[in-house]
Design a protein around this motif. Structure first.
Motif, PDB file in Angstrom:
ATOM      1  N   GLY A 167     -10.896   7.318   4.186  1.00  0.00           N
ATOM      2  CA  GLY A 167     -12.080   6.649   3.647  1.00  0.00           C
ATOM      3  C   GLY A 167     -13.270   6.744   4.587  1.00  0.00           C
ATOM      4  O   GLY A 167     -14.244   6.005   4.431  1.00  0.00           O
ATOM      5  N   GLY A 168     -13.177   7.607   5.608  1.00  0.00           N
ATOM      6  CA  GLY A 168     -14.302   7.777   6.540  1.00  0.00           C
ATOM      7  C   GLY A 168     -14.374   6.634   7.541  1.00  0.00           C
ATOM      8  O   GLY A 168     -13.357   6.034   7.891  1.00  0.00           O
ATOM      9  N   ALA A 169     -15.571   6.320   7.949  1.00  0.00           N
ATOM     10  CA  ALA A 169     -15.747   5.275   8.966  1.00  0.00           C
ATOM     11  C   ALA A 169     -15.278   3.929   8.425  1.00  0.00           C
ATOM     12  O   ALA A 169     -15.534   3.603   7.262  1.00  0.00           O
ATOM     13  N   ASP A 170     -14.585   3.169   9.274  1.00  0.00           N
ATOM     14  CA  ASP A 170     -14.286   1.776   8.934  1.00  0.00           C
ATOM     15  C   ASP A 170     -15.635   1.053   8.942  1.00  0.00           C
ATOM     16  O   ASP A 170     -16.230   0.858  10.009  1.00  0.00           O
ATOM     17  N   THR A 177     -14.869  11.949   2.560  1.00  0.00           N
ATOM     18  CA  THR A 177     -16.249  11.698   2.114  1.00  0.00           C
ATOM     19  C   THR A 177     -17.229  11.593   3.270  1.00  0.00           C
ATOM     20  O   THR A 177     -16.838  11.282   4.386  1.00  0.00           O
ATOM     21  N   PRO A 210     -17.013  -1.969   8.500  1.00  0.00           N
ATOM     22  CA  PRO A 210     -17.430  -3.132   9.297  1.00  0.00           C
ATOM     23  C   PRO A 210     -17.603  -2.816  10.797  1.00  0.00           C
ATOM     24  O   PRO A 210     -18.330  -3.530  11.471  1.00  0.00           O
ATOM     25  N   ARG A 242      -5.999   0.683   5.243  1.00  0.00           N
ATOM     26  CA  ARG A 242      -7.432   0.582   4.922  1.00  0.00           C
ATOM     27  C   ARG A 242      -8.002   1.929   4.440  1.00  0.00           C
ATOM     28  O   ARG A 242      -9.000   2.423   4.965  1.00  0.00           O
ATOM     29  N   GLY A 243      -7.295   2.527   3.519  1.00  0.00           N
ATOM     30  CA  GLY A 243      -7.756   3.782   2.933  1.00  0.00           C
ATOM     31  C   GLY A 243      -7.825   4.922   3.929  1.00  0.00           C
ATOM     32  O   GLY A 243      -8.522   5.905   3.690  1.00  0.00           O
ATOM     33  N   ASN A 279      -9.306  11.784  -0.206  1.00  0.00           N
ATOM     34  CA  ASN A 279     -10.697  11.525   0.079  1.00  0.00           C
ATOM     35  C   ASN A 279     -11.141  12.098   1.429  1.00  0.00           C
ATOM     36  O   ASN A 279     -10.437  11.993   2.418  1.00  0.00           O
ATOM     37  N   TYR A 315       0.824  -1.219   0.000  1.00  0.00           N
ATOM     38  CA  TYR A 315       0.000   0.000   0.000  1.00  0.00           C
ATOM     39  C   TYR A 315       0.857   1.267   0.000  1.00  0.00           C
ATOM     40  O   TYR A 315       0.463   2.284  -0.563  1.00  0.00           O
ATOM     41  N   ARG A 364       1.226   6.986  -6.778  1.00  0.00           N
ATOM     42  CA  ARG A 364       0.239   8.010  -7.133  1.00  0.00           C
ATOM     43  C   ARG A 364       0.802   9.424  -6.930  1.00  0.00           C
ATOM     44  O   ARG A 364       0.071  10.408  -6.986  1.00  0.00           O
ATOM     45  N   SER A 422      -9.220   4.801   6.762  1.00  0.00           N
ATOM     46  CA  SER A 422     -10.530   4.824   7.413  1.00  0.00           C
ATOM     47  C   SER A 422     -10.382   4.773   8.942  1.00  0.00           C
ATOM     48  O   SER A 422      -9.382   4.311   9.473  1.00  0.00           O
TER      49      SER A 422
END
Ligand code: COA
Length: 531
Positions: free
Chosen positions: A144-147, A184, A149, A111-112, A182, A44, A51, A114
């Motif tokens: 990525g906001g809230a994890d 979001t 799961p 995990r982005g 991000n 990652y 990028r 999150s």
């Protein structure tokens, strides 16, 4: 000058074995810190770099003043849980254009970026530090906001993040969001609630709902840029105050914003400082591996405070607690340090008096913990140990000067409370790798369970299963021991980090300087002291 005279023998075998044990623990600590720094791992990290993006710690490094220290907080957050060590966010105190700020940076390689339940705790803690110490709050956003799961753990309590941002602003503490990627849904309210917003062209994406969600909700066809791109927010919606050409430009703009805040610290400026006369390196060889063996905290104080100069208060009374005045990097402090582990009535009274004196002179307090708690037994109960301990806890709870706690060794029972443990809101709390904290020692706890179980069996007229008792004791002892170790406790955010004892003076200096952003609080009003 009242220079502490040392009895430590750095050439002796005791020192050598203590030092070796501490170095082994520090090697383990380094390995755990390396996990946090590695973020989401090579796959990652490489993708992120591919990028053309900077890593979270690189962003921070470019944001803070060159060669200035960054005190990272809770790098072991989420240790011992199902989530990666570090909890996908970096938080800490850094200096931007000469201004001490609280900085948070999402780690998009995990995990982005999150937010899991530990990310949330760490982020909320950072906002608390900004509020309590009146420090500008800078968020480097890419999440990525809230994890998803674990949304049930974070969605409802997570609302506090946005509430905190606007409350900071209302309290006159500037909040700044630099958006790198991000941001979001709920995350959109990080820039939404911040005073200043910078967005990176062609990277920042800030929308309540992305194109798929919009399509689902209204049938409208859209794309990332028109829904939430940096250009759109800078030119059309007005959510972005500054459009950055790239990440470096965003960090430059962030520095310019802080520069223009014209921020002034409200507390007392520090006086002149001198280094301790004794070697900080020797802090490695003071704490015994077996915490039942007492050690003299003056040996620690002598290696941490300016000029090793310590004016001890009431040295002949309540000798199991050392109290006295010193300064650290020019900041005056009152120090309370456990000497022999157990706190008796005299120690509790002495602590209560000393805390009142520090409040009278508006002097911050440093607690050096190594305590097994208040003394138990018939004589002590009859002598009023509960009232006396309550007096100390009353003084600690209602004291309004800043408190900083360092857990050097044991932190058991109500001693954790009286010596300003986490629940007593010290401005900062750090542990040494030698620290251990629990309601009581593992053997004592297992023994208590055994005695209670035996009595319950007798009351029911049943025979006690001795074999099961042995197994139970072993299991409970191992469990409590594991739960009392510093990595585990730091993982749960019960401290702000595990530090190398040699860094104690530096860490205290940064924290004392940070607390100096806020004006002196109103004098303390205490609860009723039971006499
Ligand atoms: N919750 C849990 N896991 C998440 C997550 C989230 N909100 N967002 C990303 N992840 C995971 C992905 O599943 C992926 O896992 P994998 O590599 O094991 O398959 C990993 O994080 C990386 O995500 P990826 O999408 O490959 O990264 P990216 O850098 O290309 O994109 C995002 C990052 C954040 C833009 C993208 O993942 C995304 O849109 N996530 C959902 C955002 C969202 O709507 N959140 C709801 C907020 S309330």
């Amino acid at each position: 000058m009242t220079v502490v005279s040392s009895r430590l023998d750095p050439s002796g075998p005791e020192y050598g074995s203590r030092r070796e044990a501490m170095l082994a623990k520090l090697a383990d600590l380094d390995a755990e810190h390396a996990k946090a720094v590695a973020g989401g791992g090579p796959k990652y990290v490489e993708r992120h770099r591919g990028r053309g993006k900077l890593l979270a710690r690189e962003r921070i490094e470019l944001l803070v003043d060159p060669d200035s220290p960054f005190l990272e907080l809770s790098p072991l957050a989420a240790w011992g849980t199902d989530f990666p060590v570090g909890a996908s966010v970096v938080t800490g105190i850094g200096v931007i254009e000469g201004v001490e700020c609280v900085i948070t940076a999402n780690d998009p390689t995990v995990r982005g970026g999150s937010s899991n339940p530990w990310t949330l705790r760490k982020t909320l803690r950072a906002a608390d530090i900004a509020l309590q110490n009146r420090m500008p709050f800078v968020n480097l956003v890419e999440s990525g906001g809230a994890d998803l799961p674990t949304q049930k753990e974070i969605f409802i309590p997570g609302g506090r993040i946005f509430r905190d941002l606007t409350r900071l602003s209302a309290a006159g503490i500037p909040t700044i969001a630099l958006v790198f990627g991000n941001s979001t849904a709920g995350g959109a309210y990080v820039p939404g609630m911040s005073d200043y917003v910078v967005m990176v062209r062609e990277q920042a994406k800030v929308f309540l709902g992305g194109p798929p969600l919009v399509k689902m909700a209204t049938g409208e066809e859209s794309d990332d840029e028109s829904l939430g791109g940096a250009e759109m927010h800078a030119r059309t919606s007005g959510l972005a105050d500054y459009l950055a050409a790239d990440e470096h430009d965003a960090l430059r703009l962030g520095r310019r914003i802080v520069r223009r805040l014209d921020w002034h610290k409200a507390g007392r400026p520090p006086g002149p400082a001198t280094e301790p006369l004794l070697d900080e390196d020797e802090l490695l060889g003071i704490v015994p591996e077996d915490l039942k063996i007492p050690f003299d905290p003056r040996e620690v104080i002598a290696r941490v405070v300016d000029g090793s100069d310590f004016d001890e208060f009431k040295p002949l009374y309540g000798a199991s607690l050392v109290t006295g005045w010193a300064s650290v990097h020019g900041h005056p402090v009152g120090i309370l340090a456990n000497a022999r582990g157990v706190l008796f009535g005299e120690e509790a009274e002495k602590a209560a008096q000393f805390i009142q004196l520090a409040n009278q002179s508006r002097t911050p307090l440093v607690f050096l913990q190594n305590t097994t708690g208040y003394m138990v037994g018939k004589d002590y109960e009859q002598g009023g140990i509960i009232k006396q301990g309550a007096m100390m806890i009353n003084a600690v709870s209602n004291s309004t000067v800043p408190h900083i706690t360092i857990v050097m060794g044991a932190s058991y029972g109500a001693g954790n409370y009286g010596m300003c443990g986490r629940a007593y809101d010290p401005r900062f709390l750090f542990s040494w790798p030698s620290a251990k904290s629990a309601v009581m020692g593992p053997a004592q706890l297992a023994g208590v369970l055994s005695i209670v179980g035996r009595a319950a069996a007798e009351a029911r007229g049943q025979a006690y299963d001795e074999e099961a008792d042995v197994a139970m004791r072993q299991m409970v002892e191992a469990q409590i021991e594991a739960e009392s170790l510093p990595f585990f406790l730091s993982g749960r955010l019960y401290d702000d980090g595990v530090i190398d004892p040699r860094d104690t003076r530096t860490v205290l200096g940064i924290c004392l300087s940070a607390v100096g952003n806020a004006p002196a609080a109103e004098p303390a009003g205490y609860g009723v002291f039971r006499m």
